[in-house]
Design an enzyme around this catalytic site. Sequence first.
Site, PDB file in Angstrom:
ATOM      1  N   ASP A   1       0.782  -1.239   0.000  1.00 49.68           N
ATOM      2  CA  ASP A   1       0.000   0.000   0.000  1.00 49.68           C
ATOM      3  C   ASP A   1       0.814   1.290   0.000  1.00 49.68           C
ATOM      4  O   ASP A   1       0.249   2.381   0.158  1.00 49.68           O
ATOM      5  CB  ASP A   1      -0.966   0.006   1.190  1.00 49.68           C
TER       6      ASP A   1
ATOM      7  N   ASP B   1      -6.978  -4.261  -5.151  1.00 48.86           N
ATOM      8  CA  ASP B   1      -6.637  -2.917  -4.661  1.00 48.86           C
ATOM      9  C   ASP B   1      -5.264  -2.460  -5.158  1.00 48.86           C
ATOM     10  O   ASP B   1      -4.982  -1.271  -5.277  1.00 48.86           O
ATOM     11  CB  ASP B   1      -6.622  -2.881  -3.120  1.00 48.86           C
TER      12      ASP B   1
END
Length: 398
Positions: free
Chosen positions: A119, A181
Site C-alpha cells: 500500500d 486494490d
Amino acid sequence: MKLIKLLRSLVFTACCTTALSCTAEEQTLSTQRIDELFSFATEQYKKATDSLDPSDGMPRNSHADGSWRQVQLKDWTTGFFPGCLWYLYEQNQNEYWLAEAQKWTKQLEPLKTFNGHHDVGFMIYCSYGNGYRLTKDPAYKAIILEASDSLATRYRPTAQVIQSWGSMDEKNPKSYRVIIDNMMNLEMLLWAAENGGNENLRNIALTHANTTLENHFRPDGSNYHLLEYDPKTGEVIAKKTAQGFADNTMWARGQTWGIYGFTMMYRETGDKTYLQFAEKIADAYMKRLPADGVPLWDFDAPDDLLVKDASAGAIASSAFLDLYELTGNKRYLKQAEKTLAELSSDRYLAKGADYQCVLLHSVGHMPKRKEVDVNVNYADYYYLEALTRLKKIRQQGE
Ligand code: GLY
C-alpha cells in the site's frame, strides 16, 4: 429553449443554496454547490486539525462524539488525511491549509523505505504526490522516488505481480497473495518512471496491470478480490475474497479499485486495451448499481447485511469523471454526478453530532465486522478528489 434552460438552472441553484443539500433526483451539482461542499469540508477539517495531534497517530475514522481513531504509520490509510488537506488547500490556497497539509504529510516520511505491504502507493502518492503536484517541492519528489523503489522490491518475476501481502523475508511462502486494490499503487510507479526515477518501474507497473487484467476478472467483468499465485510456477492457485461477502460475489470497493486503476492505466499509457477493459468493468458495476447511485458494500450482500458503502461510491465517481475526461462519453459524467449528488445529500454528509469529517456510511471490513456504516478517511479523500475533478469539468464548460 434557452429561456427554459436558464429558468431550470435558476430553480436548481435556488433549491441547492436554500436547502444546502441536493437530492439525488436532481442528479447534478452546480459549481456554486461544489464550493459550498468544499466550505463544509473545510469547516469539518478545521475542527479536525485543531483537535488532532500527529504524535497520537494518523487519523482514520472520525466519530460522532468528536473523537478519532488514529492509527500507526504503516496502516494502509495513512496517506488519505494529508491528501484531504491537500485537496482543501488546492481550493482555498490559504497558508493555514498549506501548513497543515505539510505538517501531516511530513509524518509519513519514514514510509519512503517501507515495503511491509503493497500500500506504499496509496500512502505516499495521496500525500506526497498531491503535495508535489501543488508545491513542486523537490524534497517531496525525492521521497516519492525512494518510496517507488521500496514498493518495487515487492515485485515477483515468477508470477509477474507485485505481491500485496506478506513479508518479503518470509522463507518459502505458500503463495504470493495479490488483491485487486493493488492496481491503485501503480500510478506512483508510472509517475516515478516519468520523473527521474528508475525506468524499470514502468515495466513493473505495466506487467502487474497486464497480469491482473488476465487473471483477476470473471467473464462478466466483476473481479475476485484476492488471488494466490504459486511461487514456483507463477500459476494462479486460488481465487478468493478477503473483504467481500463470498469468493464469487462482487465486492463493491474492489470493483471500483479496478475501474479506477484501469482508467488510470489508460490515462498514463494511452494503451486502448486498458480503456476497453476499464469500460467493460465499469459496465459490470453500473448495470448492478441501485437507482440512487451508491452501492451496497457487496452487490450480493444477503438481506440481513444491506449496508451502503459511500467509499465505493466516491471512488467510482472520481474514476468515472476521469473516464469522461478521457473519452467524452457523457454516460460516465452522468453517473458520477448522480452518485455525487446523493453523497452530497444530508443522508451522507456528516452534519450534526460532533463529526470532524465529510462522509458517513462506509464499510471497511464487513466479514470481520470492522468499520461497518462509519466514516473512513478514504471515502472523504476520493469524494474531495471527485469534487475537484467535477469543478474543473464545470469550469471548462463540460
Ligand atoms: N485496500 C483495502 C480496502 O479497500 O479496504
